[in-house]
Design an enzyme around this catalytic site. Structure first.
Site, PDB file in Angstrom:
ATOM      1  N   ARG A  11       0.853  -1.187   0.000  1.00  0.00           N
ATOM      2  CA  ARG A  11       0.000   0.000   0.000  1.00  0.00           C
ATOM      3  C   ARG A  11       0.890   1.239   0.000  1.00  0.00           C
ATOM      4  O   ARG A  11       2.058   1.187   0.342  1.00  0.00           O
ATOM      5  CB  ARG A  11      -0.901   0.013   1.236  1.00  0.00           C
ATOM      6  CG  ARG A  11      -1.997  -1.035   1.206  1.00  0.00           C
ATOM      7  CD  ARG A  11      -2.687  -1.122   2.566  1.00  0.00           C
ATOM      8  NE  ARG A  11      -3.236   0.158   2.993  1.00  0.00           N
ATOM      9  CZ  ARG A  11      -3.557   0.451   4.247  1.00  0.00           C
ATOM     10  NH1 ARG A  11      -3.364  -0.418   5.211  1.00  0.00           N
ATOM     11  NH2 ARG A  11      -4.062   1.633   4.550  1.00  0.00           N
ATOM     12  N   SER A  13       0.402   4.053   1.843  1.00  0.00           N
ATOM     13  CA  SER A  13       0.397   4.867   3.059  1.00  0.00           C
ATOM     14  C   SER A  13       1.795   4.911   3.679  1.00  0.00           C
ATOM     15  O   SER A  13       2.625   4.028   3.456  1.00  0.00           O
ATOM     16  CB  SER A  13      -0.596   4.304   4.079  1.00  0.00           C
ATOM     17  OG  SER A  13      -0.091   3.114   4.663  1.00  0.00           O
ATOM     18  N   LYS A  81      -3.424  -7.942  10.954  1.00  0.00           N
ATOM     19  CA  LYS A  81      -4.786  -7.749  11.470  1.00  0.00           C
ATOM     20  C   LYS A  81      -5.768  -7.377  10.363  1.00  0.00           C
ATOM     21  O   LYS A  81      -6.976  -7.454  10.566  1.00  0.00           O
ATOM     22  CB  LYS A  81      -4.811  -6.712  12.595  1.00  0.00           C
ATOM     23  CG  LYS A  81      -4.525  -5.283  12.181  1.00  0.00           C
ATOM     24  CD  LYS A  81      -4.649  -4.360  13.389  1.00  0.00           C
ATOM     25  CE  LYS A  81      -4.419  -2.900  12.981  1.00  0.00           C
ATOM     26  NZ  LYS A  81      -4.553  -1.992  14.137  1.00  0.00           N
ATOM     27  N   ASP A  82      -5.265  -6.968   9.174  1.00  0.00           N
ATOM     28  CA  ASP A  82      -6.142  -6.641   8.049  1.00  0.00           C
ATOM     29  C   ASP A  82      -6.527  -7.862   7.217  1.00  0.00           C
ATOM     30  O   ASP A  82      -7.408  -7.781   6.369  1.00  0.00           O
ATOM     31  CB  ASP A  82      -5.458  -5.629   7.111  1.00  0.00           C
ATOM     32  CG  ASP A  82      -5.267  -4.259   7.759  1.00  0.00           C
ATOM     33  OD1 ASP A  82      -6.025  -3.936   8.688  1.00  0.00           O
ATOM     34  OD2 ASP A  82      -4.346  -3.530   7.335  1.00  0.00           O
ATOM     35  N   THR A 125     -11.438   6.967  17.490  1.00  0.00           N
ATOM     36  CA  THR A 125     -10.962   5.667  17.010  1.00  0.00           C
ATOM     37  C   THR A 125     -11.894   5.184  15.910  1.00  0.00           C
ATOM     38  O   THR A 125     -13.093   5.421  15.972  1.00  0.00           O
ATOM     39  CB  THR A 125     -10.885   4.613  18.120  1.00  0.00           C
ATOM     40  OG1 THR A 125     -10.563   3.339  17.523  1.00  0.00           O
ATOM     41  CG2 THR A 125     -12.192   4.473  18.867  1.00  0.00           C
ATOM     42  N   SER A 127     -12.209   1.982  15.354  1.00  0.00           N
ATOM     43  CA  SER A 127     -12.324   0.564  15.658  1.00  0.00           C
ATOM     44  C   SER A 127     -13.458   0.268  16.645  1.00  0.00           C
ATOM     45  O   SER A 127     -13.397   0.709  17.802  1.00  0.00           O
ATOM     46  CB  SER A 127     -10.992   0.068  16.256  1.00  0.00           C
ATOM     47  OG  SER A 127     -11.161  -1.120  16.973  1.00  0.00           O
ATOM     48  N   ARG A 129     -13.850  -2.467  18.132  1.00  0.00           N
ATOM     49  CA  ARG A 129     -13.194  -3.217  19.213  1.00  0.00           C
ATOM     50  C   ARG A 129     -12.680  -2.265  20.291  1.00  0.00           C
ATOM     51  O   ARG A 129     -12.877  -2.493  21.497  1.00  0.00           O
ATOM     52  CB  ARG A 129     -12.018  -4.025  18.635  1.00  0.00           C
ATOM     53  CG  ARG A 129     -11.095  -4.640  19.685  1.00  0.00           C
ATOM     54  CD  ARG A 129      -9.830  -5.209  19.054  1.00  0.00           C
ATOM     55  NE  ARG A 129      -9.020  -4.191  18.401  1.00  0.00           N
ATOM     56  CZ  ARG A 129      -8.152  -3.392  19.031  1.00  0.00           C
ATOM     57  NH1 ARG A 129      -8.012  -3.465  20.340  1.00  0.00           N
ATOM     58  NH2 ARG A 129      -7.449  -2.504  18.354  1.00  0.00           N
ATOM     59  N   ARG A 130     -12.004  -1.204  19.871  1.00  0.00           N
ATOM     60  CA  ARG A 130     -11.472  -0.245  20.848  1.00  0.00           C
ATOM     61  C   ARG A 130     -12.606   0.483  21.563  1.00  0.00           C
ATOM     62  O   ARG A 130     -12.559   0.691  22.774  1.00  0.00           O
ATOM     63  CB  ARG A 130     -10.549   0.759  20.148  1.00  0.00           C
ATOM     64  CG  ARG A 130      -9.227   0.145  19.707  1.00  0.00           C
ATOM     65  CD  ARG A 130      -8.422   1.097  18.834  1.00  0.00           C
ATOM     66  NE  ARG A 130      -7.099   0.554  18.525  1.00  0.00           N
ATOM     67  CZ  ARG A 130      -6.412   0.828  17.424  1.00  0.00           C
ATOM     68  NH1 ARG A 130      -6.929   1.641  16.509  1.00  0.00           N
ATOM     69  NH2 ARG A 130      -5.218   0.301  17.222  1.00  0.00           N
ATOM     70  N   ARG A 151     -11.596   8.361  10.660  1.00  0.00           N
ATOM     71  CA  ARG A 151     -10.812   7.685   9.642  1.00  0.00           C
ATOM     72  C   ARG A 151      -9.534   8.484   9.440  1.00  0.00           C
ATOM     73  O   ARG A 151      -9.338   9.531   9.999  1.00  0.00           O
ATOM     74  CB  ARG A 151     -11.565   7.619   8.299  1.00  0.00           C
ATOM     75  CG  ARG A 151     -12.611   6.543   8.151  1.00  0.00           C
ATOM     76  CD  ARG A 151     -12.072   5.126   8.053  1.00  0.00           C
ATOM     77  NE  ARG A 151     -10.951   4.916   7.148  1.00  0.00           N
ATOM     78  CZ  ARG A 151     -11.029   4.551   5.887  1.00  0.00           C
ATOM     79  NH1 ARG A 151     -12.191   4.406   5.317  1.00  0.00           N
ATOM     80  NH2 ARG A 151      -9.945   4.327   5.183  1.00  0.00           N
ATOM     81  N   GLY A 152      -8.683   7.977   8.544  1.00  0.00           N
ATOM     82  CA  GLY A 152      -7.490   8.732   8.190  1.00  0.00           C
ATOM     83  C   GLY A 152      -6.224   8.027   8.615  1.00  0.00           C
ATOM     84  O   GLY A 152      -6.248   7.105   9.436  1.00  0.00           O
ATOM     85  N   ASN A 153      -5.109   8.479   8.056  1.00  0.00           N
ATOM     86  CA  ASN A 153      -3.821   7.875   8.409  1.00  0.00           C
ATOM     87  C   ASN A 153      -3.361   8.366   9.783  1.00  0.00           C
ATOM     88  O   ASN A 153      -4.039   9.176  10.435  1.00  0.00           O
ATOM     89  CB  ASN A 153      -2.774   8.163   7.325  1.00  0.00           C
ATOM     90  CG  ASN A 153      -2.543   9.658   7.113  1.00  0.00           C
ATOM     91  OD1 ASN A 153      -2.684  10.448   8.036  1.00  0.00           O
ATOM     92  ND2 ASN A 153      -2.188  10.042   5.898  1.00  0.00           N
ATOM     93  N   THR A 156      -3.097  12.174  10.213  1.00  0.00           N
ATOM     94  CA  THR A 156      -4.413  12.818  10.288  1.00  0.00           C
ATOM     95  C   THR A 156      -5.026  12.633  11.664  1.00  0.00           C
ATOM     96  O   THR A 156      -5.577  13.578  12.258  1.00  0.00           O
ATOM     97  CB  THR A 156      -5.354  12.216   9.224  1.00  0.00           C
ATOM     98  OG1 THR A 156      -4.784  12.421   7.931  1.00  0.00           O
ATOM     99  CG2 THR A 156      -6.726  12.847   9.277  1.00  0.00           C
ATOM    100  N   ARG A 157      -4.904  11.425  12.190  1.00  0.00           N
ATOM    101  CA  ARG A 157      -5.527  11.145  13.496  1.00  0.00           C
ATOM    102  C   ARG A 157      -4.862  11.933  14.618  1.00  0.00           C
ATOM    103  O   ARG A 157      -5.535  12.469  15.500  1.00  0.00           O
ATOM    104  CB  ARG A 157      -5.485   9.638  13.761  1.00  0.00           C
ATOM    105  CG  ARG A 157      -6.359   8.858  12.797  1.00  0.00           C
ATOM    106  CD  ARG A 157      -6.269   7.358  12.999  1.00  0.00           C
ATOM    107  NE  ARG A 157      -7.018   6.668  11.948  1.00  0.00           N
ATOM    108  CZ  ARG A 157      -7.764   5.585  12.133  1.00  0.00           C
ATOM    109  NH1 ARG A 157      -7.859   5.048  13.316  1.00  0.00           N
ATOM    110  NH2 ARG A 157      -8.402   5.030  11.129  1.00  0.00           N
ATOM    111  N   CYS A 244     -12.839  -8.596  10.430  1.00  0.00           N
ATOM    112  CA  CYS A 244     -11.812  -7.883  11.198  1.00  0.00           C
ATOM    113  C   CYS A 244     -12.251  -6.477  11.592  1.00  0.00           C
ATOM    114  O   CYS A 244     -11.482  -5.744  12.202  1.00  0.00           O
ATOM    115  CB  CYS A 244     -10.466  -7.881  10.471  1.00  0.00           C
ATOM    116  SG  CYS A 244     -10.497  -7.331   8.783  1.00  0.00           S
TER     117      CYS A 244
END
Length: 319
Positions: A11, A13, A81-82, A125, A127, A129-130, A151-153, A156-157, A244
């Site tokens: 990818r 990123s 995890k992806d 987040t 996620s 899960r989180r 969202r975002g890389n 960004t976060r 996932c």
């Protein structure tokens, strides 16, 4: 004449490029061949929808796998995890290197720790899960937080916090370590507070299943303990029939007596994103020596979680 370069599909990123670059260096060392990166854009990179809405499972993976099958890349590097839990027959999981730190971390304003955040703190987040585990912990300990989907890389976060839009964001320690931004972490979340995603912190190196020579070469990077641990975690996820992006956390770790590894412990959790209901269990057994033994460990724990009502707590079921 030197052998031609191996092509590594990745990818685009910053995080993917960083971890692929590290793998490229390692593969060059074990094969003696240069490795060039082939940048591939995935659906998960261009979609602005939240991961839970677009299915989570495979959104960062499909384009890389297509490139392998078309011969546009010789091997690919994924965040484990992806990866969907079902492995395609025409692709081989050639190596799972030593795992990075599997924990989640907080990046918060004013260098605050999670438990020191002010009442009503907004925590970002993407996620479920989180969200599920942070909200469950907050409820159990009298904390008042609001989890906000983002969202975002990584950049960004983190910027959401620096710009004052959010009080904190939750990220994976491994990702920050790999892009050299570990100094942004204000708190490490203990796995007793938040169990990571199955396979978090581990990388998967994949290639065509019929390329025995490349499988053997990449296999030099495989870490058997990491492979056993993440196989058990992903077996749990598969047996729960969860994708996932489902709110499932799992971690297998090794229990040692002094220097001697005695057993493997597998912990799993599933919960509603508001934190009102969770099922969390663990099991301990001999360190798996085969793939099937690791799978059995995950299935055993999943079966116990399902009897406790885990199925009814998961929003997204794998298709």
């Amino acid at each position: 004449m030197s052998e031609k370069a191996l092509r590594l599909g990745t990818r685009r990123s910053k995080l993917a490029m960083a971890q692929s670059g590290q793998v490229a260096d390692a593969v060059s060392q074990v094969t003696g061949r240069p490795v060039e990166l082939v940048e591939i854009t995935t659906y998960g990179d261009v979609s602005r929808e939240h991961l839970a809405q677009i299915g989570g499972t495979g959104v960062f993976v499909t384009a890389l796998r297509d490139a392998l099958l078309k011969g546009e890349a010789d091997f690919a590097v994924h965040s484990l995890k992806d990866l969907p839990t079902t492995q395609p027959e025409d692709l081989a999981l050639a190596a799972i290197p030593v795992r990075e730190d599997p924990r989640d971390v907080i990046v918060a304003r004013d260098a605050l720790k999670f438990t020191d955040l002010p009442r009503g703190a907004r925590i970002g987040t993407g996620s479920p899960r989180r969200m599920a585990q942070l909200n469950a912990y907050a409820r159990a300990h009298g904390l008042d937080i609001e989890t906000v989907p983002i969202r975002g890389n990584v950049d960004t976060r983190i910027r959401y916090v620096h710009d004052g839009e959010l009080d904190a964001v939750v990220l994976a320690a491994a990702g920050l370590n790999r892009i050299g931004r570990a100094d942004e972490v204000t708190d490490f979340l203990s796995v007793d507070t938040v169990l990571p995603a199955p396979g978090q912190g581990a990388l998967a190196i994949e290639c065509a299943a019929d390329n025995a020579a490349l499988i053997a070469a990449l296999g030099e990077l495989d870490d058997p303990f990491t492979r056993a641990a993440v196989t058990a975690e992903r077996s749990l996820l598969a047996a729960l029939e969860a994708g996932c992006s489902a709110p499932v956390g799992a971690l297998a770790d090794l229990l040692a007596d002094g220097q001697i590894v005695k057993e493997m412990r597998l912990r799993g959790v599933v919960g509603t994103t508001d934190g009102t209901r969770t099922v969390q269990l663990s099991t301990t057994g001999p360190v798996p020596e085969t793939h099937d033994q690791a799978v059995a460990l995950g299935r055993e724990l999943a079966a116990r979680m399902l009897t406790q009502g885990a199925a009814g707590l998961m929003g997204e079921q794998a298709q």
